[in-house]
Design a protein around this motif. Structure first.
Motif, PDB file in Angstrom:
ATOM      1  N   UNK A  56       0.837  -1.205   0.000  1.00  0.00           N
ATOM      2  CA  UNK A  56       0.000   0.000   0.000  1.00  0.00           C
ATOM      3  C   UNK A  56       0.871   1.254   0.000  1.00  0.00           C
ATOM      4  N   UNK A  57       1.961   1.231   0.727  1.00  0.00           N
ATOM      5  CA  UNK A  57       2.886   2.361   0.723  1.00  0.00           C
ATOM      6  C   UNK A  57       3.438   2.604  -0.679  1.00  0.00           C
ATOM      7  N   UNK A  58       3.787   1.520  -1.365  1.00  0.00           N
ATOM      8  CA  UNK A  58       4.295   1.640  -2.736  1.00  0.00           C
ATOM      9  C   UNK A  58       3.242   2.249  -3.656  1.00  0.00           C
ATOM     10  N   UNK A  59       2.029   1.736  -3.583  1.00  0.00           N
ATOM     11  CA  UNK A  59       0.962   2.221  -4.463  1.00  0.00           C
ATOM     12  C   UNK A  59       0.625   3.682  -4.177  1.00  0.00           C
ATOM     13  N   UNK A  60       0.550   4.061  -2.904  1.00  0.00           N
ATOM     14  CA  UNK A  60       0.238   5.456  -2.566  1.00  0.00           C
ATOM     15  C   UNK A  60       1.327   6.393  -3.072  1.00  0.00           C
ATOM     16  N   UNK A  61       2.585   5.928  -3.052  1.00  0.00           N
ATOM     17  CA  UNK A  61       3.670   6.779  -3.553  1.00  0.00           C
ATOM     18  C   UNK A  61       3.532   7.012  -5.055  1.00  0.00           C
ATOM     19  N   UNK A  62       3.039   6.008  -5.767  1.00  0.00           N
ATOM     20  CA  UNK A  62       2.820   6.183  -7.208  1.00  0.00           C
ATOM     21  C   UNK A  62       1.774   7.273  -7.477  1.00  0.00           C
ATOM     22  N   UNK A  63       0.746   7.325  -6.636  1.00  0.00           N
ATOM     23  CA  UNK A  63      -0.327   8.307  -6.805  1.00  0.00           C
ATOM     24  C   UNK A  63      -0.023   9.635  -6.111  1.00  0.00           C
ATOM     25  N   UNK A  64       1.001   9.661  -5.241  1.00  0.00           N
ATOM     26  CA  UNK A  64       1.277  10.821  -4.392  1.00  0.00           C
ATOM     27  C   UNK A  64       0.066  11.133  -3.516  1.00  0.00           C
ATOM     28  N   UNK A  65      -0.530  10.071  -2.960  1.00  0.00           N
ATOM     29  CA  UNK A  65      -1.655  10.210  -2.038  1.00  0.00           C
ATOM     30  C   UNK A  65      -1.138   9.973  -0.624  1.00  0.00           C
ATOM     31  N   UNK A  66      -1.384  10.958   0.268  1.00  0.00           N
ATOM     32  CA  UNK A  66      -0.852  10.868   1.618  1.00  0.00           C
ATOM     33  C   UNK A  66      -1.950  10.978   2.686  1.00  0.00           C
ATOM     34  N   UNK A  67      -3.196  11.063   2.254  1.00  0.00           N
ATOM     35  CA  UNK A  67      -4.286  11.191   3.213  1.00  0.00           C
ATOM     36  C   UNK A  67      -5.419  10.248   2.824  1.00  0.00           C
ATOM     37  N   UNK A  68      -6.534  10.334   3.553  1.00  0.00           N
ATOM     38  CA  UNK A  68      -7.716   9.568   3.199  1.00  0.00           C
ATOM     39  C   UNK A  68      -7.809   8.188   3.804  1.00  0.00           C
ATOM     40  N   UNK A  69      -6.736   7.699   4.419  1.00  0.00           N
ATOM     41  CA  UNK A  69      -6.710   6.360   5.002  1.00  0.00           C
ATOM     42  C   UNK A  69      -6.053   6.446   6.376  1.00  0.00           C
ATOM     43  N   UNK A  70      -6.073   5.365   7.123  1.00  0.00           N
ATOM     44  CA  UNK A  70      -5.417   5.347   8.413  1.00  0.00           C
ATOM     45  C   UNK A  70      -6.291   4.763   9.496  1.00  0.00           C
ATOM     46  N   UNK A  71      -5.879   4.853  10.756  1.00  0.00           N
ATOM     47  CA  UNK A  71      -6.606   4.219  11.859  1.00  0.00           C
ATOM     48  C   UNK A  71      -8.051   4.664  12.001  1.00  0.00           C
ATOM     49  N   UNK A  72      -8.379   5.897  11.565  1.00  0.00           N
ATOM     50  CA  UNK A  72      -9.757   6.366  11.673  1.00  0.00           C
ATOM     51  C   UNK A  72     -10.601   6.016  10.459  1.00  0.00           C
ATOM     52  N   UNK A  73      -9.989   5.409   9.447  1.00  0.00           N
ATOM     53  CA  UNK A  73     -10.730   5.009   8.244  1.00  0.00           C
ATOM     54  C   UNK A  73     -10.130   3.719   7.688  1.00  0.00           C
ATOM     55  N   UNK A  74     -10.178   2.670   8.493  1.00  0.00           N
ATOM     56  CA  UNK A  74      -9.580   1.390   8.105  1.00  0.00           C
ATOM     57  C   UNK A  74     -10.340   0.760   6.941  1.00  0.00           C
TER      58      UNK A  74
END
Length: 536
Positions: free
Chosen positions: A46-64
């Motif tokens: 998931x870290x690899x894929x998010x880096x491809x999109x340059x997405x750093x928000x929208x997910x995490x412990x409050x939105x599993x």
């Protein structure tokens, strides 16, 4: 029943423990392992894929995101949700006989589905009118499978049914670059999309982040954003039509990978030769007194050891892996004799012979053997195209460790006629000496003490490594043997044309990054020419 394995930073991992399709229901055997393996890798992927999109928000412990392993045709997702209800389902392949492949297949499905969730999130943030990657259409599905293949090729190709590009290649090759296929299950359109993504990545050498982040409403618009040019489908199709034709006159061989790129010309293409050996049969020669007084290593005292002389039947696999070829054709030579079809040769070759009384100093000589060659029909895999030549000694004599010069010439089946060549050295073992176990125990102890003593001298770094390699190190031995032959040939050339020899020495010194003085060391004269090969 659905069980929860646990949480990671971005995911909750669930699995179904019971197979309700049987009567009565039975427990799934491997689903827990699938969940554990997915939990171990999902965050890194998931870290690899998010880096491809340059997405750093929208997910995490409050939105599993819930990842649930349960029966499915393959996998499904239901898009991005901001309220903790994002859900991805993956089939467990519980009955698979290869657990490593099945584990990787579930991880590949995760990548294929979660990247579509990222596409959806990107489009939601971009707003109406700025939609780029379409998760349920050919461009998005192409990107989904592209990512799964790159990150988890073992499961993708062995379990999930890839490759997927041959359906489009074996059609009239319509344009799904300037337009979108309306379905994510239409093989022709998603196959074209997959190929075009690999074309951008490996043929045009563009990066994955740039391809994704500069994505347009179609792959054509993505191409324009990346290159500043239009009409990307035309050079893409022309290249494939030239090197992978499929028409009434010419048919390419179906690809084993979704990625035939890069397709290169001339010396931009490369060949890597590798060698491996299989033992087919071992027969001990009868000896009158199979005992010798010998030192197992330089620092060992001499003792009496029993030994055996083994006559070996072995098969040497010579594999040429290539880069830059679309449909390579391979032509082989063994010690200058062509070996393109099954057959045999009676050949005189350089041989190293084990000596029972001198285990560290085998004898170099020449010998004769009868070798049988065969060409496996297809050595290519999804990892890349390759060709193979197999050489087997067919019986007596068993001269020793036979040093063979292997040359492979590779051309394209279509599109061009020029070739690229590579030469390598392979060793076919047909006789060896084996000592009783105490010989090797004593040798290892002496070797350990010797390396320990060398280690006291901080300036000595490379020499101890040699003693930790296989005995003798095959690649090192072949390299040194070739270097000696080069030095001997330079010595002969020096006697005929000193100026040419000096120029050649300087070039080889630069090429191999070794001092000219090493290439100029006087060595014993070359042995007389051995007799040429005889066709058997």
């Amino acid at each position: 029943m659905i069980q929860t394995l646990g949480n990671t930073t971005n995911f909750t991992i669930n699995y179904q423990d019971t197979n309700y399709s049987t009567n009565p229901p039975t427990p799934f055997v491997n689903v827990l392992q699938r969940a554990q393996q997915l939990k171990a890798t999902c965050e890194a992927d998931f870290t690899q894929l998010r880096s491809w999109f340059a997405i750093h928000d929208g997910f995490g412990p409050t939105n599993l995101v819930t990842l649930q392993i349960e029966p499915d045709s393959y996998a499904h997702n239901f898009g991005y949700k901001s309220d903790g209800t994002t859900f991805v389902r993956m089939n467990p392949f519980d009955s698979s006989t290869n657990q490593d492949q099945a584990n990787d297949a579930v991880q590949a499905l995760f990548v294929a589905e979660i990247i579509e969730v990222l596409m959806d999130y990107r489009n939601i943030k971009a707003g109406p009118g700025n939609i780029t990657w379409h998760p349920s259409q050919s461009d998005g599905e192409g990107l989904s499978r592209f990512a799964a293949a790159l990150l988890h090729p073992v499961g993708y190709y062995n379990i999930l049914g890839a490759p997927f590009v041959n359906t489009w290649l074996q059609s009239t090759r319509p344009d799904w670059v300037t337009k979108l296929g309306a379905s994510d299950t239409d093989l022709p359109s998603l196959g074209c999309s997959l190929l075009f993504l690999y074309y951008l990545y490996d043929q045009l050498d563009l990066t994955i982040p740039s391809i994704i982040q500069k994505g347009g409403a179609t792959l054509e618009l993505t191409y324009e954003n990346l290159t500043g040019q239009n009409g990307g489908f035309t050079p893409f199709k022309q290249l494939l039509d030239t090197y992978l034709p499929y028409n009434s006159a010419q048919h390419y061989t179906s690809l084993l990978s979704d990625n035939p790129f890069p397709i290169l010309q001339g010396n931009n293409r490369s060949i890597f030769l590798s060698f491996s050996e299989d033992l087919i049969k071992s027969v001990a020669e009868p000896l009158v007194d199979p005992r010798v007084t010998v030192s197992p290593f330089l620092t060992c005292p001499a003792k009496d050891y029993r030994y055996s002389v083994l006559d070996l039947t072995c098969k040497l696999h010579c594999v040429a892996s290539v880069t830059g070829f679309a449909q390579p054709k391979f032509s082989w030579h063994v010690n200058s004799l062509q070996a393109d079809n099954g057959g045999s040769i009676n050949i005189t070759i350089p041989v190293t012979v084990d000596l029972a009384a001198h285990p560290e100093a085998p004898q170099s000589t020449t010998g004769q053997d009868n070798l049988y060659w065969s060409i496996p029909t297809n050595s290519s895999t999804y990892t890349g195209p390759a060709g193979e030549l197999d050489l087997t000694n067919t019986g007596s004599p068993h001269p020793g460790h036979e040093h063979l010069t292997i040359q492979v010439d590779v051309t394209e089946a279509f599109g061009s006629t020029d070739s690229v060549s590579q030469i390598g050295s392979g060793t076919l073992d047909t006789k060896k000496i084996v000592y009783e176990p105490s010989f090797y125990t004593d040798r290892q102890q002496c070797l350990h003490n010797f390396v320990h003593e060398l280690g006291k001298y901080k300036l000595v770094n490379r020499i101890p490594l040699i003693f930790n390699l296989p005995d003798p190190p095959p690649e090192l031995g072949d390299g040194i043997r070739i270097l000696v032959e080069i030095i001997q040939e330079l010595q002969l050339l020096r006697g005929e044309n000193s100026k040419l020899a000096a120029t050649t020495t300087k070039y080889l010194s630069q090429k191999f990054q070794i001092p000219q003085s090493i290439l100029s060391v006087p060595l014993a004269a070359l042995p007389p020419e051995a007799g040429g090969p005889v066709i058997g």
